[in-house]
Design an enzyme around this catalytic site. Sequence first.
Site, mmCIF file in Angstrom:
data_model
loop_
_atom_site.group_PDB
_atom_site.id
_atom_site.type_symbol
_atom_site.label_atom_id
_atom_site.label_comp_id
_atom_site.label_asym_id
_atom_site.label_seq_id
_atom_site.Cartn_x
_atom_site.Cartn_y
_atom_site.Cartn_z
ATOM 1 N N PRO A 1 0.815 -1.221 0.000
ATOM 2 C CA PRO A 1 0.000 0.000 0.000
ATOM 3 C C PRO A 1 0.848 1.271 0.000
ATOM 4 O O PRO A 1 1.639 1.497 0.905
ATOM 5 C CB PRO A 1 -0.809 -0.119 1.295
ATOM 6 C CG PRO A 1 -0.687 -1.546 1.724
ATOM 7 C CD PRO A 1 0.624 -2.012 1.210
ATOM 8 N N GLU A 2 0.688 2.072 -1.024
ATOM 9 C CA GLU A 2 1.331 3.379 -1.114
ATOM 10 C C GLU A 2 0.209 4.415 -1.185
ATOM 11 O O GLU A 2 -0.939 4.073 -0.929
ATOM 12 C CB GLU A 2 2.241 3.435 -2.361
ATOM 13 C CG GLU A 2 3.253 2.293 -2.402
ATOM 14 C CD GLU A 2 4.154 2.305 -3.637
ATOM 15 O OE1 GLU A 2 4.388 3.387 -4.194
ATOM 16 O OE2 GLU A 2 4.607 1.221 -4.029
ATOM 17 N N ARG B 1 2.399 -10.156 6.866
ATOM 18 C CA ARG B 1 3.773 -9.989 7.364
ATOM 19 C C ARG B 1 3.865 -9.465 8.798
ATOM 20 O O ARG B 1 4.932 -9.484 9.394
ATOM 21 C CB ARG B 1 4.546 -9.034 6.449
ATOM 22 C CG ARG B 1 4.918 -9.639 5.110
ATOM 23 C CD ARG B 1 6.216 -10.415 5.185
ATOM 24 N NE ARG B 1 6.341 -11.341 4.088
ATOM 25 C CZ ARG B 1 6.800 -11.054 2.883
ATOM 26 N NH1 ARG B 1 7.213 -9.854 2.608
ATOM 27 N NH2 ARG B 1 6.858 -11.960 1.955
#
Length: 271
Positions: free
Chosen positions: A2-3, A111
Amino acid sequence: MPELPEVETIRQDLSCLIVGRKVLAIATDTPGKILPSLELVKKAVVGSTIKRIDRRAKLLQLILDNGKVIAFHLKMSGRLLVRKVGEEKDDWQHIVITLSEGLELRFADMRKFGWMKLFLSREDLKKVLTEYGPEPLSDLTLKKFREILEANGRAIKIVLMDQEKIAGIGNIYANEALFLAKIDPRTPADKIKEKQAAALFLAIEKVLRLGLRYRGASDRYYLDALGQKGHFQEHFLVYGRQGKECGSCKGMIKRIALGGRGTFYCPSCQK
DNA sequence: AATCGTTCCTGATAGC
DNA sequence: TGCTATCAGGAACGAT
Protein backbone atom coordinates in the site's frame (compact mmCIF):
# COMPACT_ATOMS: atom_id res chain seq x y z
CA MET A 1 2.24 -2.84 -1.08
CA PRO A 2 0.00 0.00 0.00
CA GLU A 3 1.33 3.38 -1.11
CA LEU A 4 -0.46 6.70 -1.52
CA PRO A 5 -3.07 5.56 -4.11
CA GLU A 6 -3.88 2.36 -2.21
CA VAL A 7 -4.17 4.07 1.19
CA GLU A 8 -6.22 6.87 -0.35
CA THR A 9 -8.58 4.34 -1.97
CA ILE A 10 -9.12 2.71 1.41
CA ARG A 11 -9.66 6.14 2.96
CA GLN A 12 -12.41 6.89 0.47
CA ASP A 13 -14.00 3.49 1.05
CA LEU A 14 -13.93 3.90 4.81
CA SER A 15 -15.39 7.41 4.54
CA CYS A 16 -18.46 5.92 2.89
CA LEU A 17 -18.65 2.79 5.01
CA ILE A 18 -17.86 3.57 8.64
CA VAL A 19 -18.08 7.32 9.29
CA GLY A 20 -20.83 7.92 11.86
CA ARG A 21 -20.48 4.45 13.39
CA LYS A 22 -19.76 3.99 17.05
CA VAL A 23 -16.80 1.92 18.31
CA LEU A 24 -18.20 -0.88 20.47
CA ALA A 25 -15.21 -3.15 21.10
CA ILE A 26 -11.63 -3.90 20.08
CA ALA A 27 -10.06 -7.37 20.07
CA THR A 28 -6.71 -8.69 18.86
CA ASP A 29 -4.48 -11.75 18.83
CA THR A 30 -1.36 -9.60 18.35
CA PRO A 31 -1.44 -7.02 21.17
CA GLY A 32 2.09 -5.90 20.34
CA LYS A 33 0.78 -4.31 17.13
CA ILE A 34 -1.51 -1.99 19.10
CA LEU A 35 0.26 1.09 20.52
CA PRO A 36 0.66 2.08 23.25
CA SER A 37 -1.43 -0.90 24.45
CA LEU A 38 -4.73 -2.62 23.83
CA GLU A 39 -6.05 -1.60 27.24
CA LEU A 40 -5.25 2.09 26.80
CA VAL A 41 -6.74 2.12 23.31
CA LYS A 42 -9.93 0.45 24.52
CA LYS A 43 -10.25 2.92 27.37
CA ALA A 44 -9.74 5.89 25.05
CA VAL A 45 -11.95 4.95 22.12
CA VAL A 46 -14.68 2.47 23.01
CA GLY A 47 -17.94 4.41 23.04
CA SER A 48 -16.75 7.16 20.70
CA THR A 49 -18.00 7.78 17.18
CA ILE A 50 -15.93 7.90 13.99
CA LYS A 51 -16.20 11.46 12.74
CA ARG A 52 -13.92 11.42 9.72
CA ILE A 53 -11.18 9.42 7.94
CA ASP A 54 -7.97 11.22 6.99
CA ARG A 55 -4.82 10.20 5.17
CA ARG A 56 -1.36 11.75 5.32
CA ALA A 57 1.50 9.99 3.54
CA LYS A 58 0.71 6.27 4.00
CA LEU A 59 -0.86 6.85 7.39
CA LEU A 60 -4.61 6.36 7.69
CA GLN A 61 -6.42 8.05 10.57
CA LEU A 62 -9.80 7.48 12.15
CA ILE A 63 -10.76 10.84 13.65
CA LEU A 64 -13.06 10.28 16.62
CA ASP A 65 -15.65 12.61 18.07
CA ASN A 66 -13.90 12.62 21.48
CA GLY A 67 -10.74 14.18 20.05
CA LYS A 68 -8.79 10.92 19.98
CA VAL A 69 -7.34 9.47 16.77
CA ILE A 70 -6.58 5.91 15.74
CA ALA A 71 -3.88 5.69 13.07
CA PHE A 72 -2.98 2.67 10.95
CA HIS A 73 0.17 1.97 8.98
CA LEU A 74 -0.32 -0.93 6.56
CA LYS A 75 3.40 -1.33 5.77
CA MET A 76 3.90 -4.28 3.37
CA SER A 77 0.81 -6.39 3.57
CA GLY A 78 -1.73 -4.70 5.81
CA ARG A 79 -5.42 -4.66 4.91
CA LEU A 80 -8.32 -2.75 6.41
CA LEU A 81 -11.54 -4.56 5.70
CA VAL A 82 -15.13 -3.67 6.52
CA ARG A 83 -17.22 -6.78 7.14
CA LYS A 84 -20.52 -7.66 8.74
CA VAL A 85 -20.34 -9.25 12.19
CA GLY A 86 -20.31 -13.01 11.73
CA GLU A 87 -18.76 -13.02 8.27
CA GLU A 88 -16.04 -15.58 7.69
CA LYS A 89 -12.71 -14.67 9.25
CA ASP A 90 -10.29 -13.00 6.85
CA ASP A 91 -6.82 -14.34 6.09
CA TRP A 92 -4.25 -13.01 8.58
CA GLN A 93 -6.90 -11.13 10.55
CA HIS A 94 -5.32 -9.73 13.72
CA ILE A 95 -7.39 -6.80 15.01
CA VAL A 96 -11.18 -6.51 15.01
CA ILE A 97 -12.91 -3.23 15.83
CA THR A 98 -16.60 -3.88 16.36
CA LEU A 99 -18.76 -0.99 15.19
CA SER A 100 -22.42 -0.10 15.61
CA GLU A 101 -25.06 -1.43 13.23
CA GLY A 102 -23.44 -4.85 12.87
CA LEU A 103 -20.18 -3.88 11.16
CA GLU A 104 -16.55 -4.70 11.89
CA LEU A 105 -13.36 -2.99 10.82
CA ARG A 106 -10.72 -5.70 10.50
CA PHE A 107 -6.98 -5.20 10.32
CA ALA A 108 -5.33 -8.13 8.56
CA ASP A 109 -1.60 -8.37 7.90
CA MET A 110 0.30 -11.35 6.57
CA ARG A 111 3.77 -9.99 7.36
CA LYS A 112 2.75 -8.34 10.64
CA PHE A 113 4.82 -5.22 9.93
CA GLY A 114 1.79 -2.96 10.17
CA TRP A 115 0.43 -1.37 13.34
CA MET A 116 -2.37 0.59 14.93
CA LYS A 117 -1.61 3.54 17.17
CA LEU A 118 -3.65 5.74 19.47
CA PHE A 119 -3.11 9.50 19.53
CA LEU A 120 -4.66 11.20 22.53
CA SER A 121 -5.20 14.50 20.73
CA ARG A 122 -5.09 16.05 17.29
CA GLU A 123 -2.01 17.97 18.46
CA ASP A 124 -0.12 14.76 19.26
CA LEU A 125 -0.96 13.45 15.80
CA LYS A 126 0.05 16.71 14.17
CA LYS A 127 3.55 16.43 15.63
CA VAL A 128 4.05 13.11 13.85
CA LEU A 129 2.48 14.31 10.61
CA THR A 130 4.79 17.32 10.33
CA GLU A 131 7.73 14.91 9.99
CA TYR A 132 6.45 13.89 6.56
CA GLY A 133 7.37 15.72 3.39
CA PRO A 134 4.76 17.41 1.20
CA GLU A 135 1.84 15.49 -0.27
CA PRO A 136 2.69 14.98 -3.96
CA LEU A 137 -0.88 15.48 -5.18
CA SER A 138 -1.75 18.55 -3.15
CA ASP A 139 1.23 20.34 -1.57
CA LEU A 140 4.18 19.70 -3.82
CA THR A 141 5.09 22.36 -6.36
CA LEU A 142 7.72 22.09 -9.08
CA LYS A 143 9.78 24.73 -7.29
CA LYS A 144 9.66 22.79 -4.02
CA PHE A 145 10.42 19.54 -5.86
CA ARG A 146 13.52 21.02 -7.46
CA GLU A 147 14.70 22.28 -4.09
CA ILE A 148 14.35 18.77 -2.64
CA LEU A 149 16.37 17.28 -5.50
CA GLU A 150 19.09 19.92 -5.26
CA ALA A 151 19.49 19.31 -1.53
CA ASN A 152 19.96 15.54 -1.83
CA GLY A 153 22.89 13.68 -3.35
CA ARG A 154 21.51 10.19 -2.93
CA ALA A 155 20.06 8.16 -5.80
CA ILE A 156 16.84 9.76 -7.05
CA LYS A 157 14.78 6.64 -6.33
CA ILE A 158 15.94 6.63 -2.70
CA VAL A 159 14.95 10.30 -2.39
CA LEU A 160 11.51 9.74 -3.96
CA MET A 161 10.82 6.99 -1.44
CA ASP A 162 12.07 8.98 1.55
CA GLN A 163 8.87 9.91 3.40
CA GLU A 164 10.57 12.89 5.05
CA LYS A 165 11.27 14.37 1.62
CA ILE A 166 8.04 13.55 -0.22
CA ALA A 167 5.15 11.66 1.34
CA GLY A 168 3.39 8.57 0.07
CA ILE A 169 5.62 7.29 -2.74
CA GLY A 170 6.78 3.69 -2.37
CA ASN A 171 8.62 1.22 -4.57
CA ILE A 172 5.98 0.69 -7.24
CA TYR A 173 5.21 4.34 -7.98
CA ALA A 174 8.87 5.40 -7.73
CA ASN A 175 9.87 2.84 -10.37
CA GLU A 176 6.98 3.69 -12.67
CA ALA A 177 7.48 7.45 -12.41
CA LEU A 178 11.21 7.20 -13.16
CA PHE A 179 10.45 5.13 -16.24
CA LEU A 180 7.92 7.67 -17.51
CA ALA A 181 10.44 10.47 -16.96
CA LYS A 182 13.22 8.43 -18.60
CA ILE A 183 15.56 8.81 -15.63
CA ASP A 184 17.99 6.16 -14.39
CA PRO A 185 16.95 5.36 -10.77
CA ARG A 186 20.59 5.54 -9.65
CA THR A 187 21.08 9.14 -10.78
CA PRO A 188 22.06 11.35 -7.83
CA ALA A 189 19.05 13.62 -7.20
CA ASP A 190 21.18 16.77 -7.24
CA LYS A 191 22.53 15.90 -10.70
CA ILE A 192 19.11 15.90 -12.33
CA LYS A 193 18.71 18.67 -14.88
CA GLU A 194 15.88 21.19 -14.79
CA LYS A 195 14.06 19.66 -17.74
CA GLN A 196 14.25 16.14 -16.31
CA ALA A 197 13.10 17.37 -12.91
CA ALA A 198 10.03 18.90 -14.55
CA ALA A 199 9.35 15.65 -16.42
CA LEU A 200 9.68 13.65 -13.21
CA PHE A 201 7.42 16.03 -11.32
CA LEU A 202 4.70 15.47 -13.93
CA ALA A 203 5.38 11.70 -14.05
CA ILE A 204 4.87 11.38 -10.29
CA GLU A 205 1.51 13.11 -10.52
CA LYS A 206 0.57 10.98 -13.51
CA VAL A 207 1.37 7.57 -11.97
CA LEU A 208 -0.27 8.44 -8.66
CA ARG A 209 -3.45 9.58 -10.41
CA LEU A 210 -3.38 6.47 -12.59
CA GLY A 211 -3.01 4.34 -9.47
CA LEU A 212 -6.02 6.08 -7.95
CA ARG A 213 -8.07 5.63 -11.11
CA TYR A 214 -7.39 1.87 -11.05
CA ARG A 215 -8.13 1.73 -7.31
CA GLY A 216 -4.56 0.77 -6.47
CA ALA A 217 -2.10 -1.95 -7.39
CA SER A 218 -2.80 -5.45 -6.10
CA ASP A 219 0.68 -6.67 -6.82
CA ARG A 220 0.58 -9.10 -3.90
CA TYR A 221 -1.62 -8.42 -0.92
CA TYR A 222 -3.39 -5.14 -1.42
CA LEU A 223 -7.19 -5.16 -1.22
CA ASP A 224 -9.61 -2.26 -0.77
CA ALA A 225 -11.91 -1.94 2.24
CA LEU A 226 -14.44 -4.31 0.66
CA GLY A 227 -11.79 -6.92 -0.11
CA GLN A 228 -11.60 -6.14 -3.85
CA LYS A 229 -8.36 -6.02 -5.81
CA GLY A 230 -7.11 -2.90 -7.53
CA HIS A 231 -6.08 -3.02 -11.20
CA PHE A 232 -3.04 -0.82 -11.63
CA GLN A 233 -0.77 -3.90 -11.62
CA GLU A 234 -2.21 -4.72 -15.06
CA HIS A 235 -0.61 -1.51 -16.34
CA PHE A 236 2.88 -1.71 -14.86
CA LEU A 237 5.54 -0.61 -17.35
CA VAL A 238 8.61 -1.70 -15.36
CA TYR A 239 7.71 -2.84 -11.84
CA GLY A 240 8.15 -6.61 -11.53
CA ARG A 241 8.84 -6.86 -15.28
CA GLN A 242 12.53 -7.83 -15.16
CA GLY A 243 13.56 -9.88 -18.20
CA LYS A 244 10.52 -8.69 -20.16
CA GLU A 245 10.45 -6.37 -23.11
CA CYS A 246 10.30 -2.62 -22.61
CA GLY A 247 7.07 -1.36 -24.18
CA SER A 248 8.85 1.71 -25.42
CA CYS A 249 12.13 0.54 -27.01
CA LYS A 250 11.90 -3.28 -27.17
CA GLY A 251 14.96 -3.53 -24.94
CA MET A 252 14.90 -5.66 -21.81
CA ILE A 253 13.76 -4.47 -18.37
CA LYS A 254 16.45 -4.94 -15.77
CA ARG A 255 16.24 -5.52 -12.02
CA ILE A 256 18.89 -4.19 -9.65
CA ALA A 257 19.04 -3.60 -5.89
CA LEU A 258 19.05 -0.02 -4.72
CA GLY A 259 19.06 0.71 -1.01
CA GLY A 260 18.17 -2.94 -0.53
CA ARG A 261 15.00 -2.63 -2.63
CA GLY A 262 14.12 -4.22 -5.91
CA THR A 263 14.52 -1.60 -8.61
CA PHE A 264 13.21 -2.03 -12.14
CA TYR A 265 14.17 0.04 -15.15
CA CYS A 266 14.91 0.02 -18.85
CA PRO A 267 18.66 0.66 -19.31
CA SER A 268 18.21 2.04 -22.81
CA CYS A 269 15.26 4.36 -22.08
CA GLN A 270 16.41 5.57 -18.66
CA LYS A 271 19.73 7.37 -18.81
C1' DA B 1 23.81 15.63 10.07
C1' DA B 2 23.69 12.11 6.92
C1' DT B 3 23.82 7.51 5.91
C1' DC B 4 24.20 2.66 6.61
C1' DG B 5 22.98 -1.93 8.62
C1' DT B 6 19.69 -4.44 11.35
C1' DT B 7 15.28 -5.68 12.75
C1' DC B 8 10.40 -6.98 12.55
C1' DC B 9 7.63 -11.44 10.01
C1' DT B 10 6.02 -15.12 6.96
C1' DG B 11 4.89 -16.79 2.24
C1' DA B 12 7.17 -17.79 -1.99
C1' DT B 13 10.81 -19.75 -4.22
C1' DA B 14 15.24 -22.02 -5.07
C1' DG B 15 18.19 -25.74 -4.23
C1' DC B 16 19.09 -30.28 -3.06
C1' DT C 1 8.31 -35.41 -3.30
C1' DG C 2 9.58 -32.99 0.58
C1' DC C 3 12.69 -30.79 3.29
C1' DT C 4 15.65 -26.64 4.47
C1' DA C 5 17.68 -22.16 3.38
C1' DT C 6 17.21 -17.78 1.41
C1' DC C 7 14.86 -13.71 0.19
C1' DA C 8 11.68 -9.62 -0.02
C1' DG C 9 10.48 -5.30 1.93
C1' DG C 10 8.55 0.17 4.92
C1' DA C 11 10.40 2.41 8.18
C1' DA C 12 12.12 2.74 13.09
C1' DC C 13 16.22 2.34 15.39
C1' DG C 14 21.03 2.07 16.69
C1' DA C 15 25.63 2.61 15.03
C1' DT C 16 29.10 5.03 12.46
